[in-house]
Structure formats: structure tokens, C-alpha cells
Design an enzyme around this catalytic site. Sequence first.
Site, PDB file in Angstrom:
ATOM      1  N   GLY A   1       0.805  -1.223   0.000  1.00  0.00           N
ATOM      2  CA  GLY A   1       0.000   0.000   0.000  1.00  0.00           C
ATOM      3  C   GLY A   1       0.834   1.267   0.000  1.00  0.00           C
TER       4      GLY A   1
ATOM      5  N   LEU B   1       0.395   3.649  -2.112  1.00  0.00           N
ATOM      6  CA  LEU B   1       0.757   3.459  -3.521  1.00  0.00           C
ATOM      7  C   LEU B   1       1.255   4.737  -4.192  1.00  0.00           C
ATOM      8  CD1 LEU B   1      -2.220   1.171  -4.597  1.00  0.00           C
ATOM      9  CD2 LEU B   1       0.026   0.498  -3.731  1.00  0.00           C
ATOM     10  N   HIS B   2       2.198   4.545  -5.121  1.00  0.00           N
ATOM     11  CA  HIS B   2       2.762   5.649  -5.898  1.00  0.00           C
ATOM     12  C   HIS B   2       2.965   5.159  -7.337  1.00  0.00           C
ATOM     13  CE1 HIS B   2       6.414   3.365  -5.385  1.00  0.00           C
ATOM     14  NE2 HIS B   2       6.344   3.481  -4.066  1.00  0.00           N
TER      15      HIS B   2
ATOM     16  N   HIS C   1       4.336   1.582  -8.005  1.00  0.00           N
ATOM     17  CA  HIS C   1       3.337   0.507  -7.948  1.00  0.00           C
ATOM     18  C   HIS C   1       2.458   0.524  -9.204  1.00  0.00           C
ATOM     19  CE1 HIS C   1       3.937   1.400  -3.513  1.00  0.00           C
ATOM     20  NE2 HIS C   1       4.205   0.111  -3.556  1.00  0.00           N
TER      21      HIS C   1
ATOM     22  N   GLN D   1       8.004  -9.199   7.970  1.00  0.00           N
ATOM     23  CA  GLN D   1       9.204  -8.777   7.232  1.00  0.00           C
ATOM     24  C   GLN D   1       9.804  -7.481   7.786  1.00  0.00           C
ATOM     25  OE1 GLN D   1       6.895  -8.372   3.459  1.00  0.00           O
ATOM     26  NE2 GLN D   1       8.274  -6.673   3.049  1.00  0.00           N
TER      27      GLN D   1
ATOM     28  N   GLU E   1      12.146  -3.765  -9.876  1.00  0.00           N
ATOM     29  CA  GLU E   1      13.610  -3.895  -9.803  1.00  0.00           C
ATOM     30  C   GLU E   1      14.204  -2.962  -8.745  1.00  0.00           C
ATOM     31  OE1 GLU E   1      15.117  -3.285 -13.746  1.00  0.00           O
ATOM     32  OE2 GLU E   1      14.594  -5.326 -14.369  1.00  0.00           O
ATOM     33  N   LYS E   2      13.399  -2.043  -8.246  1.00  0.00           N
ATOM     34  CA  LYS E   2      13.880  -1.167  -7.176  1.00  0.00           C
ATOM     35  C   LYS E   2      14.321  -2.028  -5.984  1.00  0.00           C
ATOM     36  CE  LYS E   2      12.962   1.433  -3.506  1.00  0.00           C
ATOM     37  NZ  LYS E   2      12.206   0.902  -2.403  1.00  0.00           N
ATOM     38  N   ASP E   3      13.562  -3.088  -5.749  1.00  0.00           N
ATOM     39  CA  ASP E   3      13.911  -4.058  -4.697  1.00  0.00           C
ATOM     40  C   ASP E   3      14.508  -5.279  -5.392  1.00  0.00           C
ATOM     41  OD1 ASP E   3      12.507  -2.645  -2.348  1.00  0.00           O
ATOM     42  OD2 ASP E   3      10.975  -2.718  -3.898  1.00  0.00           O
TER      43      ASP E   3
HETATM   44  P1  AMP Z   1       5.976  -2.418  -1.620  1.00  0.00           P
HETATM   45  O1  AMP Z   1       4.586  -1.874  -1.499  1.00  0.00           O
HETATM   46  O2  AMP Z   1       7.036  -1.456  -1.215  1.00  0.00           O
HETATM   47  O3  AMP Z   1       6.116  -3.770  -0.971  1.00  0.00           O
HETATM   48  O4  AMP Z   1       6.215  -2.656  -3.171  1.00  0.00           O
HETATM   49  C1  AMP Z   1       5.351  -3.455  -3.939  1.00  0.00           C
HETATM   50  C2  AMP Z   1       5.987  -3.709  -5.278  1.00  0.00           C
HETATM   51  O5  AMP Z   1       6.221  -2.461  -5.943  1.00  0.00           O
HETATM   52  C3  AMP Z   1       7.367  -4.390  -5.166  1.00  0.00           C
HETATM   53  O6  AMP Z   1       7.483  -5.349  -6.196  1.00  0.00           O
HETATM   54  C4  AMP Z   1       8.324  -3.229  -5.347  1.00  0.00           C
HETATM   55  O7  AMP Z   1       9.573  -3.630  -5.864  1.00  0.00           O
HETATM   56  C5  AMP Z   1       7.561  -2.371  -6.359  1.00  0.00           C
HETATM   57  N1  AMP Z   1       8.050  -0.995  -6.322  1.00  0.00           N
HETATM   58  C6  AMP Z   1       8.138  -0.181  -5.245  1.00  0.00           C
HETATM   59  N2  AMP Z   1       8.694   0.996  -5.593  1.00  0.00           N
HETATM   60  C7  AMP Z   1       8.986   0.930  -6.912  1.00  0.00           C
HETATM   61  C8  AMP Z   1       9.587   1.819  -7.869  1.00  0.00           C
HETATM   62  N3  AMP Z   1      10.008   3.021  -7.517  1.00  0.00           N
HETATM   63  N4  AMP Z   1       9.720   1.408  -9.150  1.00  0.00           N
HETATM   64  C9  AMP Z   1       9.298   0.158  -9.506  1.00  0.00           C
HETATM   65  N5  AMP Z   1       8.726  -0.719  -8.665  1.00  0.00           N
HETATM   66  C10 AMP Z   1       8.569  -0.364  -7.383  1.00  0.00           C
END
Ligand code: AMP
Length: 258
Positions: free
Chosen positions: A32, A34-35, A38, A62, A149-151
Site C-alpha cells: 500500500g 501506492l505511488h 506501484h 518482514q 527492480e527497485k527491490d
Molecule cells: P511495496 O509496497 O514497497 O512492498 O512494493 C510493492 C511492489 O512495488 C514491489 O514489487 C516493489 O519492488 C515495487 N516498487 C516499489 N517501488 C517501486 C519503484 N520506484 N519502481 C518500480 N517498482 C517499485
Amino acid sequence: MIETLRSIELWQNLKRNGILGRKSLGFVPTMGALHEGHLSLVRKSKAENELTLVSIFVNPTQFDQVQDLDKYPRTIEQDQVLLEKAGVDYLLLPDYKSMYPDEYLFKVEEKNLSRDLCGEFRPGHFQGMLTVVLKLLQIADADNAYFGEKDYQQYLLVKKMAQAFFFKTQIVPCPTIRDHDGLALSSRNTLLDKAQRKLATQFPLHLQSKSTPAEITSALVRLGFVVDYITDKETDSGVRRFGAVRLGVVRLIDNVKI
Ligand code: AMP
């Protein structure tokens, strides 16, 4: 119209009763807040599948720091509006009890890559992440699942887990989306104060420079960052430079292809 499902059972019933038909399904798991990062995953899923499911679950197992979990931004109403606008078909909002009927007695352990990079600084993080992703992929039962790919370390671990356990779901990587000044978008960026946000720009700037990891580390420390690591690693897509830094309580990670 997006259909919000507040329990795993509701989603499983949709699948079991054949309501989704034989349509291809893309899945985007998130925590969540979200940006655009996402949303880029959502757009790729929509382009490659007939239906798209997004999940929002802030996964406690985690988080290695209680304060990080407590402070993690939660913007569920805004998220729903963004997903509706993006044309997502289903939103799954499971709760802790239904995600962990075993009280986290079963865990996914990986003994190599999960101990490297962020694994060294965040004990238990990848175990919690892999466990929840295993559960979510099993529940979603999708054709494709999208990871940023950020993660990158997370993406690699999920991809290797999917291979090791013969998942039918394809793990699809998506490029990092950055803010106008180069900072990789992250839900945690909103926790930076004005001065920290301005300084944060220096992180991707140095990571992408021609300097060595040791030089980048010294430069960032001089600027006021706490540096967990800056290092080059061979990956499935060639050599990448990985970095993790902290500004106050906010931890930022990034990586670039070099
Ligand atoms: P999170 O909500 O942080 O767990 O992220 C959910 C998914 O969005 C994961 O697969 C992240 O790698 C991806 N994500 C987060 N930030 C970015 C970004 N800046 N660019 C691309 N994917 C992202």
C-alpha cells in the site's frame, strides 16, 4: 469498477466458482501507500493479462524494527481511488489472522542470497518477505506476478523461490520508477522531512557516478548519510551497483545497472 475483497475466502470463491472464467490473471502484491512505482507494475499487468489483482497487506513478519512497522504509511482510501482509476479489477485486503493461521510457525528459509546485502542488516526480513510472497502467490493463483527492480534482491529471491518450488506463476521484473530528481519512488519517502528529502537526491546521483563503491560510501558519509552498504554484484542481468543508506530512521535502497 474495482471489486474489493476483504477476505482470502472471497477471492478463493471467485476462482472456485469459475467467475473469472479462463481469463489470464496478473497479480501485483504491495504493502500500500501506492505511488507511480506501484502503478507502473499495475499497467504492465494490465497490458499483459485480461484481469489484474492487486493485494495490499503490510506484512509484519518482514519488518525487523517495530518502529518501522508502526510508522509505515497507510493510505488505503487514496490507494483504492488510484487502483480504481488505473482500471484494476480486484483488490485483495487480507488481515494478519487469515494470512498467518499458523501464527508464523512455517517460514521460507533461503540460505545464500538472503544473507547478503540487506539480509545482513535486516535479520529475518527476507524470511518474512518470502513467506508472505509464497502465501500470496498461492492464494492469487495468477499466470504472472509483477515485482519492481527497485527491490532487486527481493525480485531475485522471489524468482529463485518460484523456480525452486515449481510455481506455475511467472515472475516478471519491472524497471525502477524515479521521482523528477532521480530518487527512486518508495512509500517510505513520505517519512523524510524537507531537508532529508533534498539530501536524499544525492544517493542515486552518487550511485550512478563513475566513482568506486568505497569512494561513494565516503562521499555519502561526508554528506550525512549512514551507509549500510554500497557494492557491485554480478546478477542475472549483468553487474549492478546496490546501495542502502539511512537518513534518520528512514532507510533507502536503490540499485543501478553498470
Ligand atoms: P511495496 O509496497 O514497497 O512492498 O512494493 C510493492 C511492489 O512495488 C514491489 O514489487 C516493489 O519492488 C515495487 N516498487 C516499489 N517501488 C517501486 C519503484 N520506484 N519502481 C518500480 N517498482 C517499485
